[in-house]
Design a protein around this motif. Sequence first.
Motif, short mmCIF file in Angstrom:
data_model
loop_
_atom_site.label_atom_id
_atom_site.label_comp_id
_atom_site.label_asym_id
_atom_site.label_seq_id
_atom_site.Cartn_x
_atom_site.Cartn_y
_atom_site.Cartn_z
N MET A 18 0.85 -1.18 0.00
CA MET A 18 0.00 0.00 0.00
C MET A 18 0.89 1.24 0.00
N LYS A 19 0.48 2.23 -0.76
CA LYS A 19 1.23 3.48 -0.79
C LYS A 19 1.02 4.27 0.49
N LYS A 20 2.06 4.95 0.88
CA LYS A 20 2.03 5.72 2.12
C LYS A 20 0.90 6.75 2.11
N GLU A 21 0.70 7.43 1.00
CA GLU A 21 -0.32 8.48 0.92
C GLU A 21 -1.71 7.92 1.15
N ILE A 22 -1.96 6.73 0.63
CA ILE A 22 -3.28 6.10 0.81
C ILE A 22 -3.48 5.73 2.27
N LEU A 23 -2.44 5.17 2.89
CA LEU A 23 -2.54 4.79 4.31
C LEU A 23 -2.73 6.02 5.18
N LYS A 25 -0.43 -2.82 10.55
CA LYS A 25 0.51 -3.90 10.87
C LYS A 25 1.16 -4.45 9.60
N GLU A 26 0.37 -4.56 8.54
CA GLU A 26 0.90 -5.08 7.28
C GLU A 26 1.85 -4.09 6.59
N ASN A 27 1.80 -2.84 6.99
CA ASN A 27 2.60 -1.80 6.35
C ASN A 27 3.51 -1.08 7.34
N LYS A 28 4.06 -1.83 8.28
CA LYS A 28 4.92 -1.24 9.30
C LYS A 28 6.10 -0.48 8.69
N LYS A 29 6.59 -0.96 7.56
CA LYS A 29 7.75 -0.34 6.95
C LYS A 29 7.51 1.13 6.60
N ILE A 30 6.27 1.48 6.34
CA ILE A 30 5.94 2.89 6.04
C ILE A 30 6.26 3.76 7.25
N PHE A 31 5.95 3.26 8.42
CA PHE A 31 6.18 4.03 9.64
C PHE A 31 7.65 4.03 10.03
N TYR A 32 8.31 2.88 9.87
CA TYR A 32 9.69 2.78 10.31
C TYR A 32 10.65 3.47 9.35
N ASN A 33 10.29 3.61 8.10
CA ASN A 33 11.15 4.27 7.13
C ASN A 33 10.97 5.77 7.09
N SER A 34 9.98 6.26 7.77
CA SER A 34 9.71 7.69 7.78
C SER A 34 10.68 8.41 8.71
N MET A 89 1.12 11.81 13.22
CA MET A 89 0.51 11.54 14.52
C MET A 89 0.08 12.80 15.27
N LYS A 90 0.10 13.94 14.64
CA LYS A 90 -0.17 15.20 15.34
C LYS A 90 -1.55 15.28 15.98
N ASN A 91 -2.52 14.56 15.45
CA ASN A 91 -3.89 14.64 15.98
C ASN A 91 -4.17 13.66 17.10
N LEU A 92 -3.27 12.73 17.37
CA LEU A 92 -3.55 11.73 18.40
C LEU A 92 -3.83 12.29 19.78
N PRO A 93 -3.10 13.32 20.25
CA PRO A 93 -3.43 13.85 21.59
C PRO A 93 -4.86 14.38 21.70
N ALA A 94 -5.44 14.80 20.60
CA ALA A 94 -6.80 15.33 20.63
C ALA A 94 -7.80 14.25 21.03
N LEU A 95 -7.48 13.01 20.79
CA LEU A 95 -8.39 11.92 21.13
C LEU A 95 -8.51 11.72 22.63
#
Length: 112
Positions: free
Chosen positions: A1-6, A84-93, A102-108
């Motif tokens: 999956m492309k990063k932009e779509i995720l 989980k299937e696209n962990k590499k997107i997060f680790y390569n960033s 992740m900027k919006n997570l604290p708002a939750l």
Amino acid sequence: MKKEILVEKIDIFLNQAIQANCYYLIIKQFSKNSIDYYEQINLSSAFYSYTYNALVTATFMELAKMYDTHTESLNIEKLIKICKENKKIFYNSSTEKKKLLMKNLPALNRNY
């Protein structure tokens, strides 16, 4: 999956969660103020009753979207699986890109 779509899927999901949280906070404030402003609310009780019910319905609709099990829906279970299937997107960033994602997570968690 492309990063932009995720990132787009995560953004949609976060917006639903933030919207549900906003409705919930308004309901909490509404409940608190119904005691403090009992007389004023009784002057327009039909309006406030309708508004309260609309807020509750909107909250549950947002939550229902997040937990919908329809095959076409993006629910929390599917989103976690996709991540989980696209962990590499997060680790390569880079660190900066992770912060933007992740900027919006604290708002939750705010105001609970």
